[in-house]
Design a protein around this motif. Structure first.
Motif, short mmCIF file in Angstrom:
data_model
loop_
_atom_site.label_atom_id
_atom_site.label_comp_id
_atom_site.label_asym_id
_atom_site.label_seq_id
_atom_site.Cartn_x
_atom_site.Cartn_y
_atom_site.Cartn_z
N LYS A 1 0.82 -1.22 0.00
CA LYS A 1 0.00 0.00 0.00
C LYS A 1 0.85 1.26 0.00
O LYS A 1 0.39 2.31 -0.38
CB LYS A 1 -0.87 0.04 1.27
N PHE A 2 2.08 1.12 0.48
CA PHE A 2 2.93 2.30 0.66
C PHE A 2 4.34 1.93 0.21
O PHE A 2 4.72 0.76 0.26
CB PHE A 2 2.90 2.68 2.15
N TYR A 3 5.11 2.93 -0.18
CA TYR A 3 6.42 2.62 -0.77
C TYR A 3 7.33 1.86 0.21
O TYR A 3 8.17 1.07 -0.19
CB TYR A 3 7.10 3.89 -1.27
N THR A 4 7.14 2.08 1.50
CA THR A 4 7.98 1.39 2.49
C THR A 4 7.68 -0.11 2.56
O THR A 4 8.43 -0.86 3.16
CB THR A 4 7.76 2.00 3.88
N GLU A 5 6.58 -0.53 1.95
CA GLU A 5 6.22 -1.96 1.99
C GLU A 5 6.80 -2.74 0.82
O GLU A 5 6.65 -3.96 0.76
CB GLU A 5 4.69 -2.11 2.01
N LEU A 6 7.41 -2.03 -0.13
CA LEU A 6 7.97 -2.73 -1.30
C LEU A 6 9.34 -3.31 -0.96
O LEU A 6 10.25 -2.56 -0.61
CB LEU A 6 8.14 -1.75 -2.46
N PRO A 7 9.51 -4.64 -1.06
CA PRO A 7 10.80 -5.22 -0.70
C PRO A 7 11.96 -4.65 -1.52
O PRO A 7 13.07 -4.52 -1.01
CB PRO A 7 10.61 -6.72 -1.00
#
Lengths: 528, 99
Positions: B61-67
């Motif tokens: 949902k948010f850029y910080t969640e993209l591995p």
């Protein structure tokens, strides 16, 4: 969101849920309520408790991470800087060895990650992905069970929210009894969302959490004993304070002027135009629904819907509808846009900027960018990251606009400053403070960046997801299908989304083409 | 524990339990039967594997969640370190063609 705080601040009442007011309170509870009424607002309202709880989680994690930093941190920093220098030297060579560069970058990343250590990292449970056996979701990438981590989240969240619930004068035992089953429903939602086909179709846990809640509330009926833990706004507001720490203003300039032009010009134009279109042309009866759809369509999907929904006190049904619309169109755009881009042979960097500027959800942007190419993936996700950061500004502006202009005083007069202060959603202070503190930390060189990264990746981001999931389960448990039907009347939300997204597609494409091929073509080349 | 009272439904208990069981069975069949089979479809399997390889989590949902976000940010920061001026000054050269 529908707020308990309005009434609470006016009357000092916190148990203003109708289902509770119908019940006769025992004398001890009534005594407790009297005491709560005497407390200052910052100790009796949900907004302030969200700030304290979110702040406590952030500060505790930050403190633990800082105190657990490696003893040889300065030596590690020197090594990281040397590796950065070497990587850049290799990159500057006209015919560099790609394998050598990859190895160096890998080493450099590991050196950066080693600058800090978050002791909570492996202690927070995260439901994993699975393909055919749901039990695989309960094992991490190293084959270890995540059940202890889930228990830690359950106990930690239950403990923290019990403090808030007790602080607001509500029954802690009733909350604890209700919290466990609601948390189990959140686990089921994550497991459903973790199935690889579902996850990679961008059908996020928000959708399944609402559906699981709806399934129970519309078949069996929501058991009354669950009510004390059905706290949509409390979970969302606390989650938003945690999300604030992820809104790092230092990332705003990641793509320099091209990024600002594409993200910061087009997005507000589309957001405002769509809102005006909904109000003036479609004459939507609910400005908050209009705003939530406009924000999730123009900014970044579900997270923008949550943030603006909280800022403009949207109803839970409005938030559900906006999220469903956004997810539905995101799946379609994620599949069709890369095909269209390949068909017309669009430049990869322009395509990436277009995808990043238009597809709602961050994960879907990455998936679509990956289908086009490596440069498209880089540009698309970076543009979306800049848009993600916009939600802090958007949510703050929406909350000011709402209390100052939309929610007029009963006699229609302009709202006075003191009234604006009273109505202002106070959790926004926690949201903004977290954003400013963590943005400042990331400007403190590699150690600051690494510390922030360790805090977010290892703990707060995971807890934030749990809180949002609990909020969506709560929404489902509180919603009746029949309450959703009036929102579909006349198809106005759908029309609003389609018109707004069409404007977004056209404007974003034009701006991406103009900026990356005419005004800053060298910047585009640097990203290839 | 307080008695289990339910809201918003006046349908008989039997009918409500039946609806719940039917809906739950549909969910189980889809998640345990249909979706695992779909995941084995060659084109879909290729898509799923490629996402994993590139560090893409389409459910983020948010850029910080993209591995893979850290790698992407590093790449952009490197481009900035090496070509910083290009991101802040308007170019004088003619438009770039696809190369």
């Amino acid at each position: 969101m529908i707020s308990r705080d309005d009434a609470a601040e006016e009357t000092g009442e916190t148990l203003n849920d109708s289902s509770f007011s119908e019940e006769s309170l025992e004398s001890s509870v009534a005594e407790e309520m009297k005491m709560v009424r005497k407390r200052p607002p910052f100790l009796k309202t949900e907004d302030w408790w969200a700030v304290w709880l979110g702040g406590a989680i952030l500060l505790m994690t930050l403190g633990l991470t800082w105190s657990s930093r490696p003893a040889d941190q300065s030596e590690r920093l020197t090594r990281f800087l040397a590796l950065t220098e070497r990587t850049d030297t290799v990159r500057r060579q006209s015919n560099f060895n790609l394998e050598e560069l990859k190895e160096l970058e890998k080493e450099r990343d590991a050196a950066k990650a080693g600058l800090t250590y978050n002791p909570l990292k492996s202690r927070i449970g995260k439901i994993g992905k699975w393909e055919s056996n749901p039990l695989d979701a309960f094992v991490d990438s190293k084959g270890r069970s995540i059940v202890p981590g889930l228990l830690a989240v359950l106990i930690g969240c239950c403990f923290l929210f019990s403090i808030g619930i007790g602080g607001m004068g509500e029954s802690v035992p009733r909350f604890v009894t209700a919290f466990v089953p609601v948390f189990l429903l959140a686990i089921i939602s994550f497991v459903l969302a973790g199935q690889r086909v579902i996850n990679d179709s961008n059908l996020e846990y928000a959708l399944w959490a609402i559906l699981i809640g709806l399934l129970i509330s519309n078949t069996l009926g929501t058991p009354r004993f669950l009510k004390p833990a059905i706290r949509t706004e409390f979970y969302i507001k606390t989650g938003l304070v945690l999300l604030g720490a992820e809104i790092l203003f230092s990332q705003l300039l990641a793509l320099g002027l091209p990024g600002i032009c594409i993200s910061w010009v087009v997005t507000p134009v589309v957001l405002i135009s769509t809102f005006i279109f909904g109000q003036k042309v479609l004459k939507m009866s609910s400005p908050s629904l209009n705003m939530v759809i406009s924000a999730d369509m123009s900014v970044c999907g579900v997270s923008a819907a949550i943030a603006t929904g909280a800022a403009c006190r949207a109803k839970r049904e409005e938030l559900s509808l906006a999220i469903a619309l956004s997810l539905g169109f995101t799946v379609i755009m994620m599949i069709l846009m890369p095909e269209f881009i390949k068909l017309v042979g669009m430049d990869e960097v322009v395509a990436g900027a277009w995808l990043g500027g238009t597809i709602d959800s961050t994960g879907a942007v990455a998936a679509a960018g990956g289908m086009v190419g490596d440069a498209a993936l880089t540009v698309a996700t970076t543009i979306k990251m800049i848009q993600n950061i916009l939600i802090g500004v958007v949510a703050f502006c929406v909350s000011i606009y709402w209390v100052g202009w939309v929610e007029k005083s009963p006699n229609g007069e302009r709202v006075r400053l003191v009234e604006i202060w009273r109505r202002f959603p106070k959790f926004m202070f926690g949201f903004l403070a977290a954003s400013l503190v963590f943005s400042f930390l990331t400007t403190q060189g590699p150690i600051g960046e690494s510390t922030v990264s360790a805090v977010l990746d290892g703990t707060t981001k995971l807890i934030r997801n749990w809180l949002f999931c609990l909020a969506f389960v709560s929404i489902g448990l509180e919603t009746n299908f029949r309450e959703l039907l009036p929102y579909f009347k006349g198809g106005k939300p759908l029309t609003l989304y389609v018109v707004g997204q069409t404007l977004n597609l056209v404007l974003s494409l034009f701006m991406s083409w103009l900026i990356l091929t005419k005004v800053f073509p060298n910047a585009a080349d640097a990203l290839r | 524990m307080p008695p289990m009272r339910c809201d918003r439904t006046t349908r008989p208990l039997r009918s409500r339990i039946t609806s719940f069981l039917v809906a739950s069975t549909v969910l189980l069949v889809i998640w345990l039967g249909v979706l695992p089979r779909l995941a084995q479809t060659p084109s879909l399997k290729q898509y799923l594997d490629r996402n994993e390889e590139l560090g893409i989590d389409p459910g983020a949902k948010f850029y910080t969640e993209l591995p893979g976000m850290r790698r992407i940010i590093e790449r952009v920061q490197t481009a900035h370190r090496l070509h910083g001026a290009e991101f802040w000054t308007v170019s004088n050269r003619p438009a770039v063609e696809n190369d």
